[in-house]
Design a protein around this motif. Structure first.
Motif, PDB file in Angstrom:
ATOM      1  N   ASP A   1       0.855  -1.185   0.000  1.00 25.28           N
ATOM      2  CA  ASP A   1       0.000   0.000   0.000  1.00 25.28           C
ATOM      3  C   ASP A   1       0.895   1.241   0.000  1.00 25.28           C
ATOM      4  O   ASP A   1       1.357   1.687   1.048  1.00 25.28           O
ATOM      5  N   SER A   2       1.121   1.801  -1.180  1.00 24.88           N
ATOM      6  CA  SER A   2       2.031   2.946  -1.305  1.00 24.88           C
ATOM      7  C   SER A   2       1.466   4.194  -0.654  1.00 24.88           C
ATOM      8  O   SER A   2       2.216   5.034  -0.151  1.00 24.88           O
ATOM      9  N   LEU A   3       0.137   4.337  -0.656  1.00 22.12           N
ATOM     10  CA  LEU A   3      -0.493   5.536  -0.089  1.00 22.12           C
ATOM     11  C   LEU A   3      -0.280   5.613   1.416  1.00 22.12           C
ATOM     12  O   LEU A   3       0.091   6.663   1.955  1.00 22.12           O
ATOM     13  N   ASN A   4      -0.518   4.500   2.125  1.00 24.05           N
ATOM     14  CA  ASN A   4      -0.399   4.480   3.588  1.00 24.05           C
ATOM     15  C   ASN A   4       0.933   3.931   4.076  1.00 24.05           C
ATOM     16  O   ASN A   4       1.118   3.711   5.273  1.00 24.05           O
ATOM     17  N   LYS A   5       1.831   3.668   3.143  1.00 27.72           N
ATOM     18  CA  LYS A   5       3.174   3.176   3.450  1.00 27.72           C
ATOM     19  C   LYS A   5       3.116   1.918   4.319  1.00 27.72           C
ATOM     20  O   LYS A   5       3.640   1.879   5.439  1.00 27.72           O
ATOM     21  N   ALA A   6       2.417   0.907   3.807  1.00 31.39           N
ATOM     22  CA  ALA A   6       2.220  -0.335   4.560  1.00 31.39           C
ATOM     23  C   ALA A   6       2.299  -1.542   3.635  1.00 31.39           C
ATOM     24  O   ALA A   6       2.143  -1.439   2.420  1.00 31.39           O
ATOM     25  N   VAL A   7       2.566  -2.691   4.263  1.00 33.18           N
ATOM     26  CA  VAL A   7       2.631  -3.969   3.545  1.00 33.18           C
ATOM     27  C   VAL A   7       1.783  -4.963   4.330  1.00 33.18           C
ATOM     28  O   VAL A   7       1.876  -5.028   5.565  1.00 33.18           O
ATOM     29  N   SER A   8       0.949  -5.738   3.651  1.00 36.75           N
ATOM     30  CA  SER A   8       0.059  -6.652   4.369  1.00 36.75           C
ATOM     31  C   SER A   8      -0.073  -7.990   3.660  1.00 36.75           C
ATOM     32  O   SER A   8       0.182  -8.102   2.451  1.00 36.75           O
ATOM     33  N   GLN A   9      -0.491  -8.994   4.429  1.00 37.24           N
ATOM     34  CA  GLN A   9      -0.735 -10.334   3.885  1.00 37.24           C
ATOM     35  C   GLN A   9      -1.701 -11.078   4.800  1.00 37.24           C
ATOM     36  O   GLN A   9      -1.671 -10.904   6.027  1.00 37.24           O
ATOM     37  N   THR A  10      -2.574 -11.877   4.209  1.00 35.05           N
ATOM     38  CA  THR A  10      -3.521 -12.697   4.962  1.00 35.05           C
ATOM     39  C   THR A  10      -3.223 -14.172   4.739  1.00 35.05           C
ATOM     40  O   THR A  10      -3.066 -14.618   3.600  1.00 35.05           O
ATOM     41  N   LEU A  11      -3.128 -14.911   5.849  1.00 39.04           N
ATOM     42  CA  LEU A  11      -2.893 -16.351   5.787  1.00 39.04           C
ATOM     43  C   LEU A  11      -4.026 -17.076   6.503  1.00 39.04           C
ATOM     44  O   LEU A  11      -4.624 -16.538   7.438  1.00 39.04           O
ATOM     45  N   HIS A  12      -4.313 -18.268   6.071  1.00 41.95           N
ATOM     46  CA  HIS A  12      -5.274 -19.139   6.752  1.00 41.95           C
ATOM     47  C   HIS A  12      -4.484 -20.331   7.291  1.00 41.95           C
ATOM     48  O   HIS A  12      -3.881 -21.079   6.519  1.00 41.95           O
ATOM     49  N   ILE A  13      -4.485 -20.485   8.608  1.00 39.63           N
ATOM     50  CA  ILE A  13      -3.724 -21.569   9.223  1.00 39.63           C
ATOM     51  C   ILE A  13      -4.645 -22.454  10.052  1.00 39.63           C
ATOM     52  O   ILE A  13      -5.656 -21.985  10.582  1.00 39.63           O
ATOM     53  N   ARG A  14      -4.299 -23.718  10.132  1.00 40.27           N
ATOM     54  CA  ARG A  14      -5.085 -24.660  10.922  1.00 40.27           C
ATOM     55  C   ARG A  14      -4.329 -24.961  12.212  1.00 40.27           C
ATOM     56  O   ARG A  14      -3.165 -25.353  12.180  1.00 40.27           O
ATOM     57  N   VAL A  15      -4.994 -24.757  13.336  1.00 39.47           N
ATOM     58  CA  VAL A  15      -4.368 -24.935  14.641  1.00 39.47           C
ATOM     59  C   VAL A  15      -4.900 -26.199  15.305  1.00 39.47           C
ATOM     60  O   VAL A  15      -6.111 -26.451  15.299  1.00 39.47           O
ATOM     61  N   SER A  16      -3.993 -26.993  15.862  1.00 43.96           N
ATOM     62  CA  SER A  16      -4.346 -28.238  16.567  1.00 43.96           C
ATOM     63  C   SER A  16      -5.193 -29.180  15.716  1.00 43.96           C
ATOM     64  O   SER A  16      -6.071 -29.878  16.211  1.00 43.96           O
ATOM     65  N   GLY A  17      -4.940 -29.150  14.425  1.00 44.47           N
ATOM     66  CA  GLY A  17      -5.564 -30.122  13.534  1.00 44.47           C
ATOM     67  C   GLY A  17      -6.936 -29.786  13.019  1.00 44.47           C
ATOM     68  O   GLY A  17      -7.331 -30.254  11.954  1.00 44.47           O
ATOM     69  N   THR A  18      -7.717 -28.974  13.719  1.00 45.33           N
ATOM     70  CA  THR A  18      -9.100 -28.748  13.299  1.00 45.33           C
ATOM     71  C   THR A  18      -9.463 -27.273  13.118  1.00 45.33           C
ATOM     72  O   THR A  18     -10.118 -26.912  12.153  1.00 45.33           O
TER      73      THR A  18
ATOM     74  N   ILE B   1      -7.756 -20.583  11.474  1.00 44.94           N
ATOM     75  CA  ILE B   1      -7.554 -19.220  11.949  1.00 44.94           C
ATOM     76  C   ILE B   1      -7.150 -18.314  10.788  1.00 44.94           C
ATOM     77  O   ILE B   1      -6.382 -18.715   9.920  1.00 44.94           O
ATOM     78  N   ILE B   2      -7.690 -17.102  10.797  1.00 49.51           N
ATOM     79  CA  ILE B   2      -7.254 -16.083   9.840  1.00 49.51           C
ATOM     80  C   ILE B   2      -6.147 -15.271  10.497  1.00 49.51           C
ATOM     81  O   ILE B   2      -6.326 -14.706  11.574  1.00 49.51           O
ATOM     82  N   TYR B   3      -4.999 -15.233   9.846  1.00 48.39           N
ATOM     83  CA  TYR B   3      -3.842 -14.513  10.378  1.00 48.39           C
ATOM     84  C   TYR B   3      -3.522 -13.370   9.408  1.00 48.39           C
ATOM     85  O   TYR B   3      -3.109 -13.596   8.278  1.00 48.39           O
ATOM     86  N   ILE B   4      -3.735 -12.136   9.866  1.00 51.18           N
ATOM     87  CA  ILE B   4      -3.490 -10.957   9.027  1.00 51.18           C
ATOM     88  C   ILE B   4      -2.271 -10.210   9.554  1.00 51.18           C
ATOM     89  O   ILE B   4      -2.229  -9.822  10.723  1.00 51.18           O
ATOM     90  N   LYS B   5      -1.293 -10.008   8.690  1.00 47.38           N
ATOM     91  CA  LYS B   5      -0.095  -9.244   9.053  1.00 47.38           C
ATOM     92  C   LYS B   5      -0.151  -7.889   8.346  1.00 47.38           C
ATOM     93  O   LYS B   5      -0.320  -7.828   7.127  1.00 47.38           O
ATOM     94  N   HIS B   6      -0.020  -6.834   9.127  1.00 42.10           N
ATOM     95  CA  HIS B   6      -0.074  -5.486   8.555  1.00 42.10           C
ATOM     96  C   HIS B   6       1.131  -4.707   9.069  1.00 42.10           C
ATOM     97  O   HIS B   6       1.210  -4.380  10.255  1.00 42.10           O
TER      98      HIS B   6
END
Length: 252
Positions: free
Chosen positions: A148-165, A168-173
């Motif tokens: 995001d050049s306007l707000n000077k930020a970088v982001s990514q969304t991951l979907h991870i499975r915790v304890s097998g079942t 979780i949505i994991y968003i890094k900003h």
């Protein structure tokens, strides 16, 4: 007479219900707009709703040490205000601040953002390697890294499975400052957590670095046209002065 009394009681009941609903609505509206502000010693701040609160530092440290979270140094964490437990439950978000080991002032935002992008991509690779216990955490899918050049930020969304079942949505900003990077890590339950995304967007929108610590590209350069305008005015004034003298002599 009895009918009038019954009608009066019914109206009183209706008025009380309306008053109660109005009060609840006003309280809900207050909490939706009322916010607190987190001010960091690392020269940044942001606002967050009253529905969130700071996680007890001892609870946060204990959770990190128990390997329930990635091995990282977190400055602070937040969870929902109605969560009274001594453990961290979804949803929550944790903040990391990393001082740059290179001179950001000599790099363009694009160059810096690409470094952060590469870091995010390497973290995705770590989920697929032996660095992460796949019996506890498994990467399901992930989005491409967004810059995001306007707000000077970088982001990514991951979907991870915790304890097998549990998924979780994991968003890094990550916000890129003049001397470092601040990363807001959001962990949301895949089902209920989606409703909180608008709140997280507002939190991101309120994020600012202190003056002098903001991204170098956001610092306005000194205005040079003021001096240029002054020189032009002096030149014009000089020409007019000599023109007046010239014509004055001619008439004499």
């Amino acid at each position: 007479m009895r009918n009038n009394k019954s009608m009066s009681l019914m109206l009183q009941f209706c008025y009380r219900r309306i008053a109660l609903l109005t009060t609840l609505l006003l309280i809900g509206t207050f909490y939706s707009f009322a916010q607190k502000k987190y001010v960091s010693a690392n020269h940044y701040s942001f606002s967050y709703p009253l529905t969130w609160k700071v996680i007890d530092p001892q609870v946060l440290n204990a959770t990190v040490k128990s390997n329930e979270l990635q091995n990282a140094n977190y400055e602070v964490g937040f969870k929902l205000s109605n969560d009274t437990s001594q453990k961290i439950h979804y949803p929550y978000f944790l903040i990391q601040h990393q001082v740059a080991n290179i001179d950001f002032e000599k790099l363009s935002f694009t160059a810096t953002a690409n470094l952060v992008k590469k870091k995010f991509e390497n973290e995705v690779l770590s989920y697929r390697s032996s660095e992460v216990d796949t019996s506890k955490v498994k990467l399901v899918k992930f989005d491409s890294v967004k810059i995001d050049s306007l707000n000077k930020a970088v982001s990514q969304t991951l979907h991870i499975r915790v304890s097998g079942t549990r998924e979780i949505i994991y968003i890094k900003h990550a916000f890129i400052g003049r001397f470092g990077i601040t990363v807001l890590n959001y962990y949301l339950d895949n089902d209920k957590g989606r409703t909180l995304i608008p709140e997280l967007v507002k939190i991101n929108s309120s994020f600012v670095y202190d003056k002098g610590y903001e991204p170098i590209t956001l610092i306005k350069p000194p205005k040079k046209h003021g001096l240029i305008n002054l020189l032009i005015a002096v030149a014009i004034g000089t020409v007019v002065f000599f023109a007046i003298r010239y014509f004055s002599k001619g008439k004499a």
